[in-house]
Every structure is written in structure tokens, then in C-alpha cells.
Write a protein that holds these residues in place. Structure first.
Motif, mmCIF file in Angstrom:
data_model
loop_
_atom_site.group_PDB
_atom_site.id
_atom_site.type_symbol
_atom_site.label_atom_id
_atom_site.label_comp_id
_atom_site.label_asym_id
_atom_site.label_seq_id
_atom_site.Cartn_x
_atom_site.Cartn_y
_atom_site.Cartn_z
ATOM 1 N N SER A 278 -41.478 -25.933 24.036
ATOM 2 C CA SER A 278 -41.979 -25.305 25.246
ATOM 3 C C SER A 278 -42.437 -26.393 26.174
ATOM 4 O O SER A 278 -42.900 -27.434 25.724
ATOM 5 C CB SER A 278 -43.147 -24.394 24.894
ATOM 6 O OG SER A 278 -44.028 -24.337 25.987
ATOM 7 N N HIS A 281 -46.920 -26.295 26.657
ATOM 8 C CA HIS A 281 -47.937 -26.260 25.627
ATOM 9 C C HIS A 281 -48.179 -27.628 25.046
ATOM 10 O O HIS A 281 -47.256 -28.387 24.800
ATOM 11 C CB HIS A 281 -47.531 -25.279 24.519
ATOM 12 C CG HIS A 281 -47.604 -23.873 24.966
ATOM 13 N ND1 HIS A 281 -46.588 -23.283 25.697
ATOM 14 C CD2 HIS A 281 -48.569 -22.938 24.853
ATOM 15 C CE1 HIS A 281 -46.948 -22.049 25.983
ATOM 16 N NE2 HIS A 281 -48.139 -21.824 25.492
ATOM 17 N N VAL B 268 -45.991 -15.777 32.073
ATOM 18 C CA VAL B 268 -45.864 -16.611 33.267
ATOM 19 C C VAL B 268 -44.708 -17.535 33.025
ATOM 20 O O VAL B 268 -44.716 -18.327 32.106
ATOM 21 C CB VAL B 268 -47.153 -17.408 33.509
ATOM 22 C CG1 VAL B 268 -46.973 -18.330 34.678
ATOM 23 C CG2 VAL B 268 -48.308 -16.444 33.749
ATOM 24 N N GLN B 269 -43.735 -17.364 33.815
ATOM 25 C CA GLN B 269 -42.515 -18.112 33.547
ATOM 26 C C GLN B 269 -42.607 -19.532 34.056
ATOM 27 O O GLN B 269 -43.243 -19.807 35.043
ATOM 28 C CB GLN B 269 -41.338 -17.408 34.211
ATOM 29 C CG GLN B 269 -41.225 -15.977 33.783
ATOM 30 C CD GLN B 269 -41.052 -15.844 32.310
ATOM 31 O OE1 GLN B 269 -40.349 -16.595 31.676
ATOM 32 N NE2 GLN B 269 -41.709 -14.860 31.716
ATOM 33 N N SER B 270 -41.977 -20.355 33.386
ATOM 34 C CA SER B 270 -41.923 -21.738 33.832
ATOM 35 C C SER B 270 -40.488 -22.066 34.161
ATOM 36 O O SER B 270 -39.572 -21.456 33.646
ATOM 37 C CB SER B 270 -42.419 -22.658 32.733
ATOM 38 O OG SER B 270 -41.531 -22.610 31.668
ATOM 39 N N TRP B 271 -40.309 -22.984 34.987
ATOM 40 C CA TRP B 271 -38.952 -23.267 35.435
ATOM 41 C C TRP B 271 -38.935 -24.656 36.030
ATOM 42 O O TRP B 271 -39.949 -25.298 36.112
ATOM 43 C CB TRP B 271 -38.526 -22.216 36.454
ATOM 44 C CG TRP B 271 -39.501 -22.158 37.551
ATOM 45 C CD1 TRP B 271 -40.792 -21.733 37.492
ATOM 46 C CD2 TRP B 271 -39.298 -22.589 38.897
ATOM 47 N NE1 TRP B 271 -41.388 -21.846 38.701
ATOM 48 C CE2 TRP B 271 -40.509 -22.357 39.588
ATOM 49 C CE3 TRP B 271 -38.222 -23.134 39.573
ATOM 50 C CZ2 TRP B 271 -40.646 -22.663 40.918
ATOM 51 C CZ3 TRP B 271 -38.372 -23.430 40.890
ATOM 52 C CH2 TRP B 271 -39.576 -23.183 41.553
ATOM 53 N N ILE B 343 -36.148 -23.783 30.523
ATOM 54 C CA ILE B 343 -36.979 -23.133 29.525
ATOM 55 C C ILE B 343 -37.531 -21.886 30.164
ATOM 56 O O ILE B 343 -38.191 -21.941 31.182
ATOM 57 C CB ILE B 343 -38.141 -24.041 29.118
ATOM 58 C CG1 ILE B 343 -37.590 -25.386 28.684
ATOM 59 C CG2 ILE B 343 -38.928 -23.397 28.018
ATOM 60 C CD1 ILE B 343 -36.707 -25.330 27.508
ATOM 61 N N PRO B 346 -42.716 -19.698 27.270
ATOM 62 C CA PRO B 346 -43.351 -20.251 26.086
ATOM 63 C C PRO B 346 -43.393 -19.224 24.975
ATOM 64 O O PRO B 346 -44.424 -18.730 24.614
ATOM 65 C CB PRO B 346 -44.759 -20.564 26.571
ATOM 66 C CG PRO B 346 -45.024 -19.507 27.597
ATOM 67 C CD PRO B 346 -43.701 -19.087 28.171
ATOM 68 N N PHE B 348 -43.921 -17.740 21.839
ATOM 69 C CA PHE B 348 -44.433 -18.036 20.519
ATOM 70 C C PHE B 348 -44.004 -16.894 19.640
ATOM 71 O O PHE B 348 -44.542 -15.813 19.702
ATOM 72 C CB PHE B 348 -45.962 -18.139 20.542
ATOM 73 C CG PHE B 348 -46.409 -19.487 20.937
ATOM 74 C CD1 PHE B 348 -47.388 -19.662 21.864
ATOM 75 C CD2 PHE B 348 -45.808 -20.607 20.382
ATOM 76 C CE1 PHE B 348 -47.792 -20.922 22.233
ATOM 77 C CE2 PHE B 348 -46.208 -21.871 20.744
ATOM 78 C CZ PHE B 348 -47.206 -22.015 21.676
ATOM 79 N N ARG B 349 -43.023 -17.153 18.879
ATOM 80 C CA ARG B 349 -42.495 -16.066 18.070
ATOM 81 C C ARG B 349 -43.485 -15.726 16.990
ATOM 82 O O ARG B 349 -43.832 -16.550 16.177
ATOM 83 C CB ARG B 349 -41.173 -16.495 17.434
ATOM 84 C CG ARG B 349 -40.057 -16.490 18.432
ATOM 85 C CD ARG B 349 -38.857 -17.185 17.829
ATOM 86 N NE ARG B 349 -38.805 -18.555 18.262
ATOM 87 C CZ ARG B 349 -38.371 -18.937 19.454
ATOM 88 N NH1 ARG B 349 -37.958 -18.050 20.313
ATOM 89 N NH2 ARG B 349 -38.364 -20.203 19.809
#
Lengths: 343, 620
Positions: A278, A281, B268-271, B343, B346, B348-349
């Protein structure tokens, strides 16, 4: 998950511990699975004994059964404590070689071939004959885009870039005015380093004459002890200062001004690691026995950034590694123990 | 992301066409329908959308000529496809990304914004669409790119895409959002028009007032006159009248407004910027909040609620990026262009395993930390400061180093920060420059590092010093020689054949870099120096020739008792080891041929040897 924090370090079902006969510092997680079982994660642990004889042991972890297996034959001696251990990264193309390579730094950079039942020394990189600058190493980084390249940082203010396939020095740069404490690759030819002179500098191998300072510690000459470059988002880097509880997040596009200062540790920070998959993080661990996972927002609130989650260990956490092969697991080392934490 | 696909199917097909028409009519950049998720009640997610904004002109020739309409539709579909392929790649990073007609590099910023919107999810009451749904009223957001993220979570995204105006209004089982890259001041009639167009078909929109396209400089808003709001109010209250033939429109206050939904779902998407040249003006100020304009028409009162203008000096936006540093620019562009990964979040599975971590609480630690009497970062400091020195016991350590370390630990802070940095940097650069100059003056090997440069300079200077000395003494001898006449012809002939009588030749070939081992018998004589002194009165002649470390001395002087011992003594004082001595005495004149070798490390000059021997000879 409303368990109280008092229980967090007692939950043995979710964190796996390994107790070593000696205090641990250096730790590395392999990115290549062992051949026996593709899920096994190999972990190399370096001892910290303030004397000449030190050891590096390799253990393996099975995330399915949550068990740790020791391999008495996978162990070797090291003169004085290894300052860093690192397995060969996978890089863009999967490595075709059958055995894993482990690099260690101390007096010299050494490579070890980790086979199924034994570890053989592979090479020693010693440039004392060809250079005046051949001092012990504080840290190194294995370039994951170009795995034949390893950069080392040393107390003689230089950074040396090795071509490990040919066994020669690619280049050696006088990086800082004082001892260099850590080095991190961004890209195949770009790396950054931190030093006792309190600066983070970026170097480009294509233009060795110039370097750029992207951050300097606010109190001049406060050493910066560790550096981590976000491999998922190369814009961001994290560093920690000496005696500081802050994790400073930098944006390489805006030098000198940190993008964020993560200030929730109650004592000084010892180690940082970005999440392997990610880009937002980061995990940090420190003398307050806590490991905190942070999520960096696009815009921060007025009170600073709070961590996402935390873990309390038994004593000061000295080392932290976030597994690239198993991104759900974080390994920490404190006193004699190594623990694997599920994210 | 499977639910996304399912959700799309629930959206009436007609709606898509209406969206297309609506956005085309008013010539805005995009239209999105956020629909209430089937899988997660109370959550708005992407239903359908149409992109009507700028695209990068494609270099490839279209196989089939499409008209503008079809081109637009195709584009939107391609964008959706790309999104799906990227998100599929994200969820299973091992798999190869399924190919899409478009790749991220082909998109403009606005298209990118549109694409990233596809990944957004809103809870009721959260974000622009969420609040629209919960309040049941339209929201018109001007200067969307400057909005606070609490108000408009995609504001930073909007900024890069230059989306300046975003409008949301509840519709059908969701929210319709329209956006445009121009600044359009609020016009509720526009919203009304859109809604009617959904039922009536294509129309042209005639604005009640001219739509000013305000520049980004001013923060003035056009507050709609209350009267207009008032009359619109009626129509706002019943937005459902215009739509028939669709699913029965439930009032906005429908059972989906469930309070107290945890915030954990929102992502919250990151790009990343995909541009070739990224803008240097990205605002990183953490607390930037330029004024926004938001008028929410309330049922109760017609007074437009608006946030006050926040005076922002924009100090935070000016970055210290050294734009006059071309080297760093190239480094940055190399770094940021090389990263092509997208990506999407985030994730987190939450697998079957429970996490070892607990959520962070501000006063989280129940047990307080023990007082730390010890040094902070003890082990880390030992690894960095002490362990390296364990290897080199004291070799590298010097008092200065220790002092520096202690100083660092004492954290001296008496230097002015900025000036110090700059002047240090200048000093370093000056030093490097001077090194380069030095390198150019000194004949040396190709190595360009400072140590080699200094080494070569030292050697060169020593070499030159030797040469100067030899030249000077040679000049003396020439003067002396002119005044004396030679005595011993045969003696002279025994010396080197390369030169005539009375001539002193100095042949000096210094090639310090050619350190090949060569035989003494070889023709190459590295250093050859001959001193010739003839003193007729005393019958003293000295000839010294030096071949590397071997001295050949031919000496003649009047014999006296013990002179041989004195000669050998004199030579041994000069670290010369006599290896062979041939002597003969004729007519009271002792003539010697001595071969001697150096037993020290530094070779004495032939002149020195000559002088020493002369001293012996003259002592009588």
C-alpha cells in the motif's frame, strides 16, 4: 476489535514469538519462499552481543499453522554484531537461481548463499586495496529494480555502490560531511542517505557530481538515524531523528518541508517500515514498546495524524520489518525475542 | 468490486441515456449516477456515468468512424473497462493485468478523476453525494478544488483535474452528480432543467442569467438572490413530479437513512499523477482551506447557508522547490516517471486471522510506561555509533571524531540554520571546483576522486622538486667545469659512453607511473646522473653514477693511510651498502671503483655522495 490493550501482548494466538538465546538486532525477511513449502517465510536474525563472536540464525515461519521452525544448520558466525541483514529482493523479474542470498553488513558487505540445509559464504566485498575509504558499514540497501546493485553506507562519510555480480565497486561517493547512517534506493540509479550531519540527500548515479538535500533536521547536526523510501509511491520517504519520538514524512518534490510529522510515540522511535503493497501505510516502533501502524491521509487534520492501530510488546522494540512476501505480517524484535504480528 | 457490476445492472438503462443527454446539453464535463448499493444498505456507490470532458487525442486511427456521440459513449465505456481491469489487478496482484483498450497514460487529468471516482463509496451523510441523499436537497459546490475534504472528499483529485464545480442532487434511487471544469455559479434552475430533461427528452438550456466563468483569482461568489431561491423552493420540494415512467421515486427520506453506520467502510482512494510533466504547484499544505461556496436550500428557511470566506494567504502553497536546480528536476522526473503502478486503495484484507493490532486510542495505554532512565534508542545508537568502531579498534577514531560525536549528542544549536546550510554548501562546491582545477594541472591517471588527485599532486610536486634540484646543481657544475681542465682521460673514458669529455649530462627520465620491474642490465636507465669533479691540484676525481638504487662510484684521490676505511664509512652513513670495491694504487694515487646499493628506502642524491667523498678526499 474492542479488546483492551492490556491483553494485546498476551494474545499468543495472533502473534507468534520466537525466543533467541541472545539479544537480537538485525532482522531480515526473505522475499523468496523456501522450496519445501511455498508459503514459508524465512527470517534471518542477527545477534547483538558486544563482543567479537556473534551469530546469524535463520528460522522459518509458516503462516498457515502459525508456527516457527528453527534450523540449527542454517546459522553462521559474524564478527561483531551485524548492523543490517537483508535477503535478495525479488525485483521485477523473478530470480531464477535456486538458492536465496542473504547480505550482511558489519566490517564488510558479505553475501551468503542460503541453501536448504546449509549456509555458505558467497563473497566478501572488501575494497580496502583499491580505496582509502574502507570503513565499517552502518547499513546497506539492495536495489530491488536492479538486484545486482547494493549500496552501502559507512562511518567514513561515504556511500559505496557495489556491482555484486562482478564483485567490483561501481562507484564510491563522499555522501555527507559526517558518518552516514542509512541508505535507501528509490529507483535503479537513485538513492538517498541520511547522516549524522542531519541531512537527507538524494543522489543520482547518472550525475554523481550533484546531490540534493531534501531535508535537514531542525536542530542543526541532529543525526538522522534511519531512512525508508516508500517503494509504492516514490514521492514519499520517512526518517527518524536521534532522541526523537517523531517519524518525519518527506515528499521529495518539496524539499526541506516535511509533509507530515507523526508524533504519537511516547518515547523515541527506533525503526520504520512502509507497507509493501500500500502506498499510504507505514509502521513505526520505538522505545515506548509500541508498534504503530499509520495511514497517511491526503489532507491532515489540525491536530496531527493519529495512528490506525497499535501493538504493545514486552519491551522496547528495536527492529521492525514488514514482510513483502506476506504483506499481512510484520516482524518485530525486542530484547531476545522476535515476534510476528498479523496486520 | 463485483458488487459494482451488479449495481450497474440495477440502474435503468434509460438513465444512462438521460445522463448522456443531460450532460451534453449543458456541456458539462461528466455525469455520475451514484446508486444505493444493493449489497450494503446505506451506502452509495458508482452506478453509471458518462464522461464528456477533454480527452487526449488518440494517435491511432479509428477503425470505424464514429460520430461524436458514439465516440463519447465509447470513451466512457473504455474508461469503465480500464477501471475494472485495474481494480482486478489490484485485488489479485499476482495476476497479469487484463488488457483494456485504454491504458493509464492515455488519460487526461479529468478522465483520471472520472475513473477514480468509480472507486468511491459514500455512506449516507458522508461526502457530497452522501449528504445530498441524506438531506434530500441538491448541493452546488463552487471551487470544488479548494473545498475542504470534510465537505468534498475528492477535492484534491478535483484540483488536479481542474474540476471547479460539482453539483449533486438526489434522483431516483440515488444521487446524480455533475461536474465541470469551469466555475459555474449556482443556478438552481439548471438542476430543475436536468430533472425535467430526464423525462422530456433533449432540450436546450437557457440560463436565467449569464453564467460567469470566474477566474481562479477571485473568491467572490455569486449569491443567488433569495427571491429566486424562494420560488425554486416549491419545485425543489417535489422533485419527483417530473419523472414518470421510471421506478417509483421514493422521497429522499427513505429507510436508507440509517444513522450510525460505522465509518469503516469508506475508502479514501489514493492515486498518482500520470502526467509526463507533473505540476510543481501541488498544494501540500495540510490545512489549506480556501473558501468554498455552498448553498443548501433548506425546507425551513430560504436563507442560503454559506461558509464564510476564510482568508487564506496562500503562504503554504509556495514551495521551496529549487526550480533553479535542473539536476534535481531530472532526478525527480526519472523517479516519478518510472513508477507506473496504480494502487487503488489500502485494502487490508481481513482474512480468517484476527489482527494482532488494536485500534489506536488516544489515551490508549492503560499501563503507563516505566520511567526510562536509560538512554533512548540505546540499541540503535550502539549499532550505529559503537559497533562500526569495534571493527577498527581506534584506527579511525581520533579526538576530533569523538568530540564531534559528543557534540552531536549534546545537540548544539547555536548556528543560524539557514545561513549555515547555504554557506556550507557553497564551501563544499568551491572545494570540489578547486579539486577539478588541481586535477587539470597535474598529469595523472584517470581517477577523479579527491584522494587520487591529492596523491598525484604530491607525487608530481616531489618529482618536480627533484628535477629542480638536479637542474640547479647541474648548472653549478657546468660553471665549475668550464674553469677546470680534465686530468684523467682514461678515467673519464670509463664513464658512460653517451657523452663527450667535460660534458655533464643529466638525463633524467622520470616516469613514476611505469612501475614495471626492469632488469638493471636493460638499456633503460631511469635515472642517470653523473657528477664530475676534477680538481687537478689535488688529483681528486669523483664520478658517481646512479642507476635506480645502485651507485657506481669511481673515485680517485691521493692515497693516505686509512682512507679506504673512511670512504666506506662515509658511504655507509649515506645508507650505501658497498658491494664491490676495486681499488688500485699507482703513484700515490688511489683509484677506486665502488659498486654500492641502497639499503634504505630513500635514495640519496648523487650530489650528496659526491660531496661526502670529496670531504674524505680533502681531509689530509
Amino acid at each position: 476489535m474492542e479488546n483492551s490493550t492490556q491483553e494485546s501482548h498476551l494474545r499468543s494466538d495472533n502473534s507468534i514469538s520466537y525466543e533467541s538465546p541472545y539479544p537480537l538486532y538485525a532482522m531480515a525477511l526473505s522475499s523468496m519462499p523456501s522450496r519445501m513449502n511455498l508459503n514459508h517465510q524465512r527470517i534471518a536474525l542477527g545477534s547483538f552481543i558486544e563482543d567479537y563472536p556473534n551469530r546469524v540464525d535463520i528460522i522459518s515461519f509458516d503462516p498457515e499453522t502459525l508456527s516457527i521452525k528453527t534450523h540449527p544448520t542454517l546459522s553462521f558466525d559474524h564478527p561483531y554484531p551485524p548492523t543490517k541483514l537483508m535477503f535478495r529482493p525479488n525485483g521485477k523479474s523473478p530470480s531464477s537461481s535456486s538458492s536465496d542470498l542473504l547480505a550482511s553488513s558489519g566490517d564488510y558487505l558479505r553475501l551468503w548463499e542460503v541453501r536448504e540445509t546449509s549456509i555458505e559464504p558467497f563473497s566478501v566485498f572488501n575494497n580496502s586495496k583499491t580505496s582509502e575509504f574502507c570503513a565499517p558499514l552502518t547499513s546497506f540497501d539492495w536495489n530491488d529494480v536492479e538486484p545486482k546493485r547494493i549500496g552501502t553506507s559507512s562511518i567514513d562519510t561515504t556511500c559505496t555502490i557495489w556491482d555484486i555480480e562482478k564483485g567490483v565497486v561501481e562507484t564510491q561517493l563522499i555522501a555527507h560531511d559526517k558518518e552516514v547512517y542509512d541508505i535507501a534506493w528509490g529507483e535503479a540509479k537513485v538513492f538517498a542517505s541520511v547522516s549524522a550531519d542531519g541531512s537527507v540527500r538524494i543522489f543520482d548515479l547518472r550525475d554523481k557530481e550533484h546531490s540534493t538535500i531534501i531535508y535537514e533536521s531542525p536542530q542543526p547536526d541532529t543525526p538522522l538515524l534511519r531512512l525508508a523510501w516508500n517503494k509504492q509511491d516514490l514521492r514519499y520517504m520517512a526518517t527518524i531523528l536521534m532522541d526523537s519520538n517523531k517519524v518525519v514524512i518527506l515528499d521529495i518534490r518539496s524539499p526541506t518541508m516535511p509533509v507530515a510529522e507523526l508524533e504519537r510515540h511516547r518515547a523515541s522511535v527506533n525503526a520504520i517500515a512502509w507497507a509493501p503493497l500500500s502506498c499510504k501505510h507505514i509502521c513505526s516502533a520505538g522505545d515506548d514498546t509500541q508498534a504503530l501502524i499509520w495511514e497517511l491521509p491526503t489532507v491532515a487534520g489540525p491536530n496531527g495524524i493519529d495512528p490506525l492501530s497499535m501493538y504493545s510488546a514486552g519491551s522496547e522494540i528495536n527492529q521492525l520489518q514488514w514482510s513483502a512476501a506476506q504483506p499481512d505480517w510484520i516482524a518485530i524484535a525486542f530484547s531476545n525475542k522476535m515476534q510476528l504480528l498479523k496486520v | 468490486m463485483a458488487t459494482g457490476v451488479q449495481n450497474q445492472e440495477r440502474v435503468p438503462v434509460n438513465l444512462k441515456k438521460q445522463l448522456v443527454l443531460a450532460v451534453r446539453n449543458i456541456q458539462w464535463s461528466y455525469a455520475i449516477f451514484w446508486s444505493i448499493s444493493a449489497g450494503q444498505p446505506g451506502v452509495l456507490e458508482w452506478g453509471d456515468g458518462y464522461y464528456n470532458g477533454d480527452i487526449k487525442t488518440r494517435k491511432t486511427v479509428q477503425a470505424v468512424e464514429l460520430n461524436a456521440d458514439q465516440l463519447g459513449l465509447q470513451r466512457s465505456e473504455q474508461l469503465r473497462e480500464l477501471y475494472e481491469s485495474l481494480s482486478a489487478a489490484d485485488s489479485s496482484p499476482q495476476a497479469r493485468r487484463p488488457s483494456a483498450a485504454l491504458s493509464p497514460e492515455d488519460l487526461t487529468d479529468t478522465e483520471w478523476y472520472y475513473l477514480v471516482c468509480m472507486s468511491f463509496v459514500f455512506n449516507i451523510g458522508q461526502g457530497l453525494p452522501g449528504r445530498t441523499l441524506s438531506s434530500g436537497q441538491p448541493i452546488w459546490l463552487c471551487n470544488a478544488h479548494y473545498a475542504e475534504s470534510k465537505v468534498f472528499s475528492r477535492s484534491l483529485l478535483a484540483k488536479s483535474a481542474s474540476i471547479q464545480t460539482v453539483v449533486c442532487f438526489p434522483f431516483s434511487r440515488g444521487v446524480i452528480e455533475l461536474g465541470v471544469t469551469d466555475l459555474v455559479s449556482e443556478e438552481l434552475s439548471l438542476i430543475q432543467f436536468i430533472k425535467t430533461s430526464f423525462s422530456d427528452g433533449p432540450q436546450t438550456f437557457v440560463s436565467n442569467k449569464s453564467i460567469p466563468v470566474a477566474g481562479r483569482t477571485g473568491y467572490k461568489k455569486d449569491f443567488s438572490c433569495p427571491s429566486l431561491l424562494g420560488c425554486e423552493q416549491q419545485e425543489m420540494a417535489s422533485p419527483n413530479d417530473s419523472s414518470d415512467g421510471y421506478e417509483p421515486n421514493q422521497p429522499a427520506e427513505d429507510p436508507f437513512m440509517i444513522e450510525g453506520i460505522t465509518d469503516g467502510v469508506s475508502q479514501v482512494q489514493s492515486w498518482q499523477f500520470m502526467d509526463e510533466e507533473f505540476s510543481n504547484c501541488v498544494d501540500h499544505s495540510l490545512n489549506s482551506s480556501d473558501c468554498i461556496s455552498q448553498t443548501v436550500v433548506d425546507h425551513g428557511n430560504a436563507v442560503p447557508l454559506s461558509q464564510g470566506e476564510k482568508d487564506n494567504d496562500n503562504e503554504l502553497t509556495s514551495l521551496n522547490l529549487p526550480s533553479d536546480d535542473p539536476h534535481y528536476q531530472t532526478v525527480l522526473s526519472a523517479l516519478l516517471n518510472s513508477s507506473h503502478q496504480l494502487i487503488l486503495g489500502p485494502h487490508f484484507r481481513n482474512s480468517n486471522q484476527e489482527s494482532s493490532f488494536v485500534s489506536w486510542k488516544k489515551n490508549g495505554l492503560v499501563k503507563s510506561q516505566k520511567a526510562r532512565d536509560e538512554t533512548p534508542q540505546k540499541l540503535l545508537k550502539k549499532i550505529l555509533f559503537e559497533v562500526p568502531h569495534m571493527h577498527d579498534k581506534g584506527l579511525l577514531e581520533s579526538p576530533e571524531d569523538n568530540g564531534a560525536r559528543d557534540a552531536a549528542w549534546r545537540l548544539e544549536a547555536d548556528e543560524i540554520y539557514g545561513n549555515h546550510v547555504l554557506s556550507e554548501r557553497r564551501r563544499r562546491e568551491k572545494i570540489n571546483e578547486l579539486f577539478m582545477i588541481l586535477k587539470s594541472l597535474v598529469p595523472s591517471n584517470s581517477k577523479a576522486d579527491k584522494v587520487s588527485i591529492l596523491d598525484d599532486t604530491i607525487e608530481y610536486l616531489q618529482d618536480l622538486g627533484r628535477r629542480v634540484e638536479d637542474l640547479e646543481s647541474c648548472r653549478e657544475l657546468t660553471d665549475l667545469e668550464v674553469r677546470t681542465k680534465r686530468k684523467r682521460q682514461d678515467h673519464v673514458e670509463r664513464t658512460s659512453d653517451n657523452y663527450d669529455d667535460n660534458k655533464i649530462t643529466i638525463r633524467k627520465k622520470s616516469s613514476p607511473n611505469k612501475r614495471k620491474a626492469c632488469d638493471i642490465d636493460e638499456v633503460e636507465q631511469e635515472i642517470d646522473y653523473v657528477a664530475f669533479k676534477d680538481d687537478s691540484t689535488n688529483n681528486v676525481t669523483v664520478t658517481v653514477s646512479l642507476n635506480k638504487k645502485d651507485f657506481l662510484i669511481e673515485f680517485s684521490c691521493p692515497w693516505r693511510e686509512g682512507i679506504l676505511l673512511e670512504i666506506v664509512d662515509a658511504l655507509s652513513i649515506l645508507n650505501l651498502d658497498c658491494q664491490s670495491v676495486q681499488s688500485s694504487t699507482t703513484e700515490g694515487i688511489l683509484s677506486l671503483t665502488i659498486k654500492s646499493k641502497y639499503k634504505g628506502s630513500t635514495v640519496a642524491k648523487p650530489g650528496t655522495v659526491k660531496q661526502a667523498l670529496q670531504r674524505v678526499a680533502w681531509k689530509c
